[in-house]
Write a protein that holds these residues in place. Structure first.
Motif, PDB file in Angstrom:
ATOM      1  N   ASN A 125       0.816  -1.218   0.000  1.00 33.41           N
ATOM      2  CA  ASN A 125       0.000   0.000   0.000  1.00 33.41           C
ATOM      3  C   ASN A 125       0.850   1.269   0.000  1.00 33.41           C
ATOM      4  OD1 ASN A 125      -2.418  -1.476   0.067  1.00 33.41           O
ATOM      5  ND2 ASN A 125      -2.313  -1.634   2.319  1.00 33.41           N
ATOM      6  N   GLY A 126       2.081   1.186  -0.486  1.00 32.28           N
ATOM      7  CA  GLY A 126       2.942   2.353  -0.574  1.00 32.28           C
ATOM      8  C   GLY A 126       3.329   2.927   0.762  1.00 32.28           C
ATOM      9  N   ASP A 127       3.116   2.174   1.863  1.00 30.44           N
ATOM     10  CA  ASP A 127       3.350   2.712   3.200  1.00 30.44           C
ATOM     11  C   ASP A 127       4.356   1.880   3.970  1.00 30.44           C
ATOM     12  OD1 ASP A 127       3.163   3.976   5.665  1.00 30.44           O
ATOM     13  OD2 ASP A 127       1.352   2.890   6.243  1.00 30.44           O
ATOM     14  N   ILE A 128       4.121   0.559   4.064  1.00 29.94           N
ATOM     15  CA  ILE A 128       4.956  -0.306   4.876  1.00 29.94           C
ATOM     16  C   ILE A 128       5.894  -1.089   3.970  1.00 29.94           C
ATOM     17  CG2 ILE A 128       4.992  -2.182   6.546  1.00 29.94           C
ATOM     18  CD1 ILE A 128       2.189  -1.360   7.390  1.00 29.94           C
ATOM     19  N   THR A 129       7.173  -0.973   4.251  1.00 26.84           N
ATOM     20  CA  THR A 129       8.185  -1.724   3.512  1.00 26.84           C
ATOM     21  C   THR A 129       8.872  -2.669   4.479  1.00 26.84           C
ATOM     22  OG1 THR A 129       8.546   0.128   1.992  1.00 26.84           O
ATOM     23  CG2 THR A 129      10.236  -1.581   2.078  1.00 26.84           C
ATOM     24  N   ASP A 130       8.718  -3.975   4.226  1.00 26.00           N
ATOM     25  CA  ASP A 130       9.364  -5.001   5.038  1.00 26.00           C
ATOM     26  C   ASP A 130      10.620  -5.483   4.322  1.00 26.00           C
ATOM     27  OD1 ASP A 130       7.382  -5.082   7.087  1.00 26.00           O
ATOM     28  OD2 ASP A 130       6.084  -6.209   5.733  1.00 26.00           O
ATOM     29  N   LEU A 131      11.725  -5.510   5.058  1.00 20.79           N
ATOM     30  CA  LEU A 131      12.994  -5.945   4.500  1.00 20.79           C
ATOM     31  C   LEU A 131      13.483  -7.174   5.258  1.00 20.79           C
ATOM     32  CD1 LEU A 131      13.104  -2.523   4.824  1.00 20.79           C
ATOM     33  CD2 LEU A 131      14.986  -2.933   3.250  1.00 20.79           C
ATOM     34  N   LEU A 161       9.770  -0.386   7.560  1.00 16.30           N
ATOM     35  CA  LEU A 161       9.759   1.069   7.458  1.00 16.30           C
ATOM     36  C   LEU A 161       8.331   1.519   7.205  1.00 16.30           C
ATOM     37  CD1 LEU A 161      11.006   3.876   7.165  1.00 16.30           C
ATOM     38  CD2 LEU A 161      11.496   3.341   4.771  1.00 16.30           C
ATOM     39  N   HIS A 162       7.772   2.263   8.167  1.00 20.91           N
ATOM     40  CA  HIS A 162       6.408   2.763   8.059  1.00 20.91           C
ATOM     41  C   HIS A 162       6.475   4.218   7.604  1.00 20.91           C
ATOM     42  CE1 HIS A 162       4.354  -0.609  10.338  1.00 20.91           C
ATOM     43  NE2 HIS A 162       5.644  -0.851  10.546  1.00 20.91           N
ATOM     44  N   SER A 163       6.104   4.457   6.352  1.00 25.21           N
ATOM     45  CA  SER A 163       6.241   5.796   5.782  1.00 25.21           C
ATOM     46  C   SER A 163       5.318   6.789   6.458  1.00 25.21           C
ATOM     47  CB  SER A 163       5.960   5.755   4.274  1.00 25.21           C
ATOM     48  OG  SER A 163       6.868   4.891   3.626  1.00 25.21           O
ATOM     49  N   GLN A 164       4.081   6.377   6.774  1.00 18.13           N
ATOM     50  CA  GLN A 164       3.146   7.304   7.397  1.00 18.13           C
ATOM     51  C   GLN A 164       3.562   7.627   8.826  1.00 18.13           C
ATOM     52  OE1 GLN A 164       0.675   8.878   5.886  1.00 18.13           O
ATOM     53  NE2 GLN A 164       1.144   7.842   3.946  1.00 18.13           N
ATOM     54  N   GLU A 165       3.982   6.605   9.581  1.00 14.16           N
ATOM     55  CA  GLU A 165       4.406   6.824  10.959  1.00 14.16           C
ATOM     56  C   GLU A 165       5.808   7.390  11.043  1.00 14.16           C
ATOM     57  OE1 GLU A 165       3.918   3.491  13.509  1.00 14.16           O
ATOM     58  OE2 GLU A 165       2.103   2.819  12.501  1.00 14.16           O
ATOM     59  N   PRO A 193      15.033   8.426   9.374  1.00 12.77           N
ATOM     60  CA  PRO A 193      15.903   9.582   9.127  1.00 12.77           C
ATOM     61  C   PRO A 193      15.130  10.731   8.478  1.00 12.77           C
ATOM     62  CG  PRO A 193      16.969   7.550   8.437  1.00 12.77           C
ATOM     63  CD  PRO A 193      15.555   7.188   8.775  1.00 12.77           C
ATOM     64  N   GLY A 194      15.311  11.931   9.027  1.00 13.57           N
ATOM     65  CA  GLY A 194      14.626  13.097   8.499  1.00 13.57           C
ATOM     66  C   GLY A 194      13.183  13.213   8.932  1.00 13.57           C
ATOM     67  N   ALA A 195      12.730  12.345   9.857  1.00 19.07           N
ATOM     68  CA  ALA A 195      11.334  12.368  10.283  1.00 19.07           C
ATOM     69  C   ALA A 195      11.079  13.538  11.210  1.00 19.07           C
ATOM     70  CB  ALA A 195      10.985  11.068  10.997  1.00 19.07           C
ATOM     71  N   PRO A 196       9.845  14.053  11.238  1.00 21.72           N
ATOM     72  CA  PRO A 196       9.500  15.092  12.217  1.00 21.72           C
ATOM     73  C   PRO A 196       9.373  14.483  13.608  1.00 21.72           C
ATOM     74  CG  PRO A 196       7.566  14.448  10.955  1.00 21.72           C
ATOM     75  CD  PRO A 196       8.736  13.719  10.342  1.00 21.72           C
ATOM     76  N   ARG A 197       8.831  15.245  14.559  1.00 18.87           N
ATOM     77  CA  ARG A 197       8.700  14.763  15.931  1.00 18.87           C
ATOM     78  C   ARG A 197       7.828  13.511  15.987  1.00 18.87           C
ATOM     79  NH1 ARG A 197       5.895  18.680  19.248  1.00 18.87           N
ATOM     80  NH2 ARG A 197       4.519  18.724  17.467  1.00 18.87           N
ATOM     81  N   ILE A 198       8.294  12.514  16.732  1.00 17.05           N
ATOM     82  CA  ILE A 198       7.576  11.251  16.859  1.00 17.05           C
ATOM     83  C   ILE A 198       7.631  10.823  18.313  1.00 17.05           C
ATOM     84  CG2 ILE A 198       7.558   8.810  16.216  1.00 17.05           C
ATOM     85  CD1 ILE A 198       8.654   9.562  13.530  1.00 17.05           C
ATOM     86  N   SER A 199       6.511  10.364  18.847  1.00 17.73           N
ATOM     87  CA  SER A 199       6.470   9.862  20.214  1.00 17.73           C
ATOM     88  C   SER A 199       7.269   8.575  20.326  1.00 17.73           C
ATOM     89  CB  SER A 199       5.024   9.616  20.646  1.00 17.73           C
ATOM     90  OG  SER A 199       4.265  10.809  20.617  1.00 17.73           O
ATOM     91  N   GLY A 200       7.869   8.382  21.493  1.00 12.98           N
ATOM     92  CA  GLY A 200       8.613   7.147  21.726  1.00 12.98           C
ATOM     93  C   GLY A 200       9.648   7.321  22.813  1.00 12.98           C
ATOM     94  N   PHE A 201      10.281   6.212  23.189  1.00 15.75           N
ATOM     95  CA  PHE A 201      11.323   6.242  24.210  1.00 15.75           C
ATOM     96  C   PHE A 201      12.591   6.878  23.637  1.00 15.75           C
ATOM     97  CE2 PHE A 201       8.648   2.825  25.863  1.00 15.75           C
ATOM     98  CZ  PHE A 201       8.573   3.176  27.204  1.00 15.75           C
ATOM     99  N   LEU A 202      13.189   7.757  24.419  1.00 15.04           N
ATOM    100  CA  LEU A 202      14.460   8.365  24.049  1.00 15.04           C
ATOM    101  C   LEU A 202      15.603   7.546  24.633  1.00 15.04           C
ATOM    102  CD1 LEU A 202      13.585  12.129  24.682  1.00 15.04           C
ATOM    103  CD2 LEU A 202      13.397  10.839  22.555  1.00 15.04           C
ATOM    104  N   SER A 203      16.797   7.892  24.209  1.00 11.84           N
ATOM    105  CA  SER A 203      17.960   7.157  24.687  1.00 11.84           C
ATOM    106  C   SER A 203      18.146   7.367  26.184  1.00 11.84           C
ATOM    107  CB  SER A 203      19.214   7.612  23.945  1.00 11.84           C
ATOM    108  OG  SER A 203      19.069   7.414  22.561  1.00 11.84           O
ATOM    109  N   PRO A 204      18.461   6.317  26.936  1.00  8.70           N
ATOM    110  CA  PRO A 204      18.604   6.444  28.387  1.00  8.70           C
ATOM    111  C   PRO A 204      19.951   7.021  28.783  1.00  8.70           C
ATOM    112  CG  PRO A 204      19.036   4.194  27.726  1.00  8.70           C
ATOM    113  CD  PRO A 204      18.649   4.932  26.470  1.00  8.70           C
TER     114      PRO A 204
END
Length: 715
Positions: A125-131, A161-165, A193-204
């Motif tokens: 669907n042009g969004d999720i790329t599984d490698l 790689l989730h393009s939308q997320e 890489p190059g993504a805007p702000r995204i929720s998630g755990f930061l480095s400890p």
């Protein structure tokens, strides 16, 4: 059917690049195009480039089956995504208008110069790329040996790689350094890489400190909406129960606001207050219109030890305020605010800390008159309240006029006048060193008028190819009525007086306005400079002041207590672009003893810098700071394109012990940053000379670019 030579073709339906109708045709160019009517297949060969919308595919051969809607690209396949990412493959099979794809032997160039390689990939669907069997790294390969593993890379059985997320997720992942596995995780994810702000755990961050013992801090970043976010920090430690912190930020059309608070346990022999500690820092600023803006800051904490233990700094005083201010170009300014202070030093009690409510200041600078003079007027007022000690209120105004004139011989005359009028009320006026017993509580007034004639005569001569030499004598005569010792006036803004070349020619040498300098005096100085053609210079000044009255206007140790002041000087030595010395000094006119000496020398160039300094001061007459006799030395060296080292240290010759030292070792390339710092502070509190329980720190910081950073505190 074949057509030789380059050509462009249209009319293949079913390729949808950005969600447009799948019936929209694709445009492509090729050296040769062949159509098989039996199989309803179009085949393009030779430097094929096909595109629809923002998706582009290049290949040696491109085949499209009009019946099945499946396109196959083989030979040097290049797929350019709408976001600028580039995928290379040996073979690609696309359907659904290039939105769905199966690729073999994939290599990718993503945003931020990151690279990815995999045995195969599937996009849905042009969004999720599984490698499958994927390797990810932003590090450049060795040009002499491209098969050598990069500095670091992520390996995973499956990566999505989730393009939308804008997020990359790994399963069965391991981190390798120089091809050697260091860390393993069954699941791992990071922002694309190059993504805007995204929720998630930061480095400890983790490590060992004296107050926390072993600790682990885990932050979580939460994107609330397009204009606000929050960071939640949880700290676990072996010596304390732990702590929890929350930082919130929000941007409005007219301003910003930020809140930062925490609470945590603190106990042990080295703390000044056991139990639950906390802190709350906040600030905000808003523009009301083109002229006015308002803002606030509220900063409070349970103790200084708590801030140091949980790594929120080690301030001696926290300041809170609320303000309203306006700007009228360069001519006008007004501000009203209130100020609340919290002392974090054990030597001060909260009852002695002032509350300033309100404070106001306004000034207006008039345009120059026909003679070239300029008039300035301002007004100021405040109210200071203490539970224990002096409380006072004051209003005042100042009018000043300055007229510069140039004589026929090149001399520069400046006429200055300044008038101050102050009135106030004082309660519980305390005795202070030098000022003697306090006067009466109650209302007080103070006024002063000062007038000065200032003459500077710059004399210049050419030194030929060596540049220009300048000799500039300067004399100023200042006069006004005598003011006396002013013992009935609270000196809220005039206590910290340091006589240097910076205030030698000021009409009132007190830093504030509560105390006024009166009488007649003459200031004299001589300045010499040598200006070199290469932009370098040697410049220096020596001066002093003479009062006609022996009235004790200034405290001892200020340099102005006698009729003939101390000598003050300034030196700037910068003969070449890579060397500079800047210094200030003050010497007693009676004994020749050094009263102030502040000098710093720097040698700098392409990739290095070395500086040395010396600071010598006498103790303040009111014990606000002790005697200092410090030498300092520091510098950094860029060893090569990647490595940098630095060190800095201060030593107090008066106390015969070190004050602080720091060493830095850092490495940075296109994919990694490594930094380690060793910091040692021997004396933290200049008043109590109390040792700092967190005075030694060994910090490590590793940043894997595009992934995150990891902090370790060893001490």
């Amino acid at each position: 059917m074949a057509a030789p030579g380059p050509l462009a073709a249209q009319g293949i339906p079913g390729l949808d690049g950005r969600g447009v109708s799948s019936d929209e045709p694709v445009t492509f160019t090729a050296e040769e195009v062949e159509f098989d009517q039996n199989t309803d297949t179009v085949t393009a060969r030779g430097r094929v480039e096909a595109w629809q919308g923002n998706r582009v595919i290049r290949a040696d051969q491109f085949t499209y089956n009009r019946t099945t809607g499946v396109a196959t690209a083989t030979g040097n396949v290049v797929l350019i995504e709408p976001d600028g990412q580039i995928l290379f493959a040996e073979r690609a099979e696309l359907s659904g208008g290039m939105r769905d794809a199966v690729l073999e032997g994939i290599r990718g160039l993503l945003a931020g110069n990151t690279r990815v390689a995999a045995a195969g990939a599937r996009r849905t669907n042009g969004d999720i790329t599984d490698l499958a069997r994927v390797v990810y790294s932003p590090c450049n390969l060795c040009p002499e040996d491209p098969d050598r593993p990069p500095l670091w890379q992520l390996r995973a059985g499956i990566a999505s790689l989730h393009s939308q997320e804008q997020r990359v997720r790994y399963r069965d992942a391991s981190l390798e350094m120089f091809g050697v596995p260091l860390l393993y995780a069954p699941y791992f994810s990071h922002a694309a890489p190059g993504a805007p702000r995204i929720s998630g755990f930061l480095s400890p961050t983790f490590g060992v400190t004296k107050l926390l013992g072993g600790f682990y801090e885990q932050p979580f970043y939460w994107v609330i909406d397009d204009s606000s976010d929050a960071t939640i920090r949880a700290t676990l430690s072996t010596e304390q129960i732990g702590g929890l912190g929350l930082a919130y930020r929000r941007r409005f059309n007219s301003g910003v606001i930020s809140l930062d608070g925490s609470f945590g346990n603190l106990q042990g022999n080295d703390v000044d207050q056991e139990g639950i500690g906390w802190h709350f820092f906040s600030q905000g600023q808003f523009s009301l219109d083109e002229t006015w803006r308002t803002g606030f800051a509220l900063n409070r904490a349970s103790s200084r030890d708590y801030l140091r233990a949980y790594r929120y700094g080690s301030p001696q005083v926290l300041t809170s305020n609320a303000f309203l201010e306006g700007f009228w170009g360069v001519q006008g300014y007004a501000r009203a605010d209130s100020r609340l202070y919290q002392s974090l030093l054990q030597t001060n009690t909260s009852s002695q800390v002032p509350l300033v409510l309100p404070y106001g200041y306004a000034e207006w600078l008039f345009a120059r008159d026909p003679l070239g003079g300029q008039f300035r007027v301002d007004a100021q007022g405040y109210s200071i309240t203490r539970e224990q000690g002096t409380s006072s209120r004051r209003i005042g105004t100042r009018a000043a006029y300055e007229l510069p004139l140039i004589g026929n011989a090149g001399e520069v005359w400046t006429i200055r006048t300044q008038a101050d009028l102050l009135a106030g009320y004082v309660q519980d006026l305390q005795a202070a060193p030098f000022y003697g017993p306090p006067g009466q509580d109650g209302n007080w007034t103070n006024g002063n008028v000062r007038a000065a004639v200032d003459l500077r005569w710059p004399l210049a001569r050419s030194a030929g190819e060596w540049g220009t030499q300048v000799l500039e004598p300067r004399v100023q005569v200042v006069t006004g009525p005598q003011t006396g010792r002013q013992t009935n006036i609270p000196a809220e803004d005039s206590l910290d007086l340091q006589f240097t070349d910076a205030n030698l020619f000021e009409l009132n040498r007190y830093p504030g306005r509560d105390l006024q300098e009166g009488g007649t005096r003459m200031d004299a100085a001589i300045r010499a400079a040598w200006l070199f053609p290469n932009g370098g210079q040697v410049e220096g000044l020596v001066g002093r002041s003479f009062r006609t009255s022996d009235e004790p206007l200034f405290p001892p140790g200020s340099g102005l207590e006698n009729q003939r002041s101390d000598y003050v000087g300034r030196l700037r030595l910068a003969p070449v672009p890579w060397f500079e010395v800047i210094g200030r000094s003050r010497y007693s006119a009676e004994t020749g003893e050094q009263q102030l000496w502040d000098i710093t020398g720097t040698v700098f160039g392409n990739g290095y810098s070395v500086s040395a300094g010396y600071l010598g001061t006498q103790a303040a007459y009111n014990d606000s700071y002790p005697k200092r006799n410090e030498v300092s030395l520091g510098g950094f060296l860029q060893v090569n394109d990647n490595w940098r080292i630095g060190a800095f240290g201060r030593y107090d010759r008066f106390r015969d012990e070190p004050v602080a030292a720091q060493a830095v070792l850092a490495y940075e390339d296109e994919c990694l940053i490594f930094e380690t710092r060793l910091i040692r502070r021997w004396i933290q509190d200049p008043v109590t000379l109390q040792d700092d329980p967190t005075g030694t720190m060994l910090l490590f910081r590793v940043t894997l670019k595009t992934i995150g950073d990891f902090g370790i505190r060893a001490l």
